[in-house]
Design an enzyme around this catalytic site. Structure first.
Site, PDB file in Angstrom:
ATOM      1  N   SER A  90       0.828  -1.209   0.000  1.00  0.00           N
ATOM      2  CA  SER A  90       0.000   0.000   0.000  1.00  0.00           C
ATOM      3  C   SER A  90       0.859   1.254   0.000  1.00  0.00           C
ATOM      4  CB  SER A  90      -0.942   0.011   1.205  1.00  0.00           C
ATOM      5  OG  SER A  90      -1.841  -1.077   1.128  1.00  0.00           O
TER       6      SER A  90
ATOM      7  N   GLU B  88      -5.229  -4.284  -2.661  1.00  0.00           N
ATOM      8  CA  GLU B  88      -5.927  -5.524  -2.285  1.00  0.00           C
ATOM      9  C   GLU B  88      -6.416  -6.274  -3.529  1.00  0.00           C
ATOM     10  OE1 GLU B  88      -5.611  -6.487   0.707  1.00  0.00           O
ATOM     11  OE2 GLU B  88      -5.181  -4.620   1.772  1.00  0.00           O
ATOM     12  N   ALA B  89      -5.548  -6.350  -4.538  1.00  0.00           N
ATOM     13  CA  ALA B  89      -5.910  -6.939  -5.833  1.00  0.00           C
ATOM     14  C   ALA B  89      -6.227  -8.427  -5.754  1.00  0.00           C
ATOM     15  CB  ALA B  89      -4.792  -6.695  -6.849  1.00  0.00           C
TER      16      ALA B  89
END
Length: 193
Positions: free
Chosen positions: A16, A86-87
């Protein structure tokens, strides 16, 4: 040519943070971006991407029914980059939408996520990204032994490994520990046995 990138790592590797830095670089140059994050992950708040070092930014929360391509194409102004946090929670169809944005619309797409779950199995979104992304980039994290951490061990409140349960359970350092494969395997086997 725009590309679909998949930046993957274990927990606590700075995914992130890297995404937010890339977004800042585009915006600093006056370029528009579109940010997505999984609606299921509300640790930083719904529709927020947050890093453990204190950076955060609002994003569009997605679920399995979100049409990512339509959302990007409806955005105002030219879009210089799409960034997805958060793929691992993407569907295969959503990954294909992202590939279309790169291939047809010529918009770079940077997707960040976990490769595997707490059992060592691929997430559906990660599996599709590993299959079709133009560029695969592993971000590094460190195991308690000093080796590269590649696995995510789910733990209970007392720090004991959890071997069973649903694939998705949202949590941070309180629920997951990044480990090398050797220590992951040992602790998971001890919990299962």
């Amino acid at each position: 040519m725009a590309k679909l990138y998949f930046y993957y790592a274990s927990m606590n590797a700075g995914k992130s943070t890297n995404l937010l830095q890339a977004d800042f670089n585009y915006r600093e140059r006056g370029m528009n971006t579109v940010l997505f994050t999984a609606g299921i992950d509300t640790r930083s708040g719904t529709g927020r991407i947050g890093s453990r070092i204190g950076l955060d930014r609002s994003a569009i929360a997605f679920d399995a029914d979100t049409d990512l391509a339509a959302t990007v194409l409806a955005a105002e102004g030219p879009i210089a980059c799409v960034l997805v946090d958060e793929a691992q929670f993407l569907t295969a169809a959503q990954v294909d939408q992202l590939a279309m944005l790169a291939d047809v619309q010529r918009i770079p797409v940077l997707a960040y996520g976990l490769r595997t779950d707490f059992r060592g199995d691929l997430f559906p979104g990660s599996a599709r990204l590993l299959a079709i992304a133009d560029s695969l980039v592993e971000l590094k994290s460190v195991c308690e032994c000093g080796r590269k951490a590649t696995m995510n061990l789910r733990v209970d409140a007392s720090g004991k490994a959890v071997a069973e349960g649903q694939q998705t359970e949202i949590g941070g350092e309180d629920r997951y520990v990044a480990l090398c494969r050797k220590h992951f395997t040992e602790r998971l086997a001890a919990a299962a046995g």
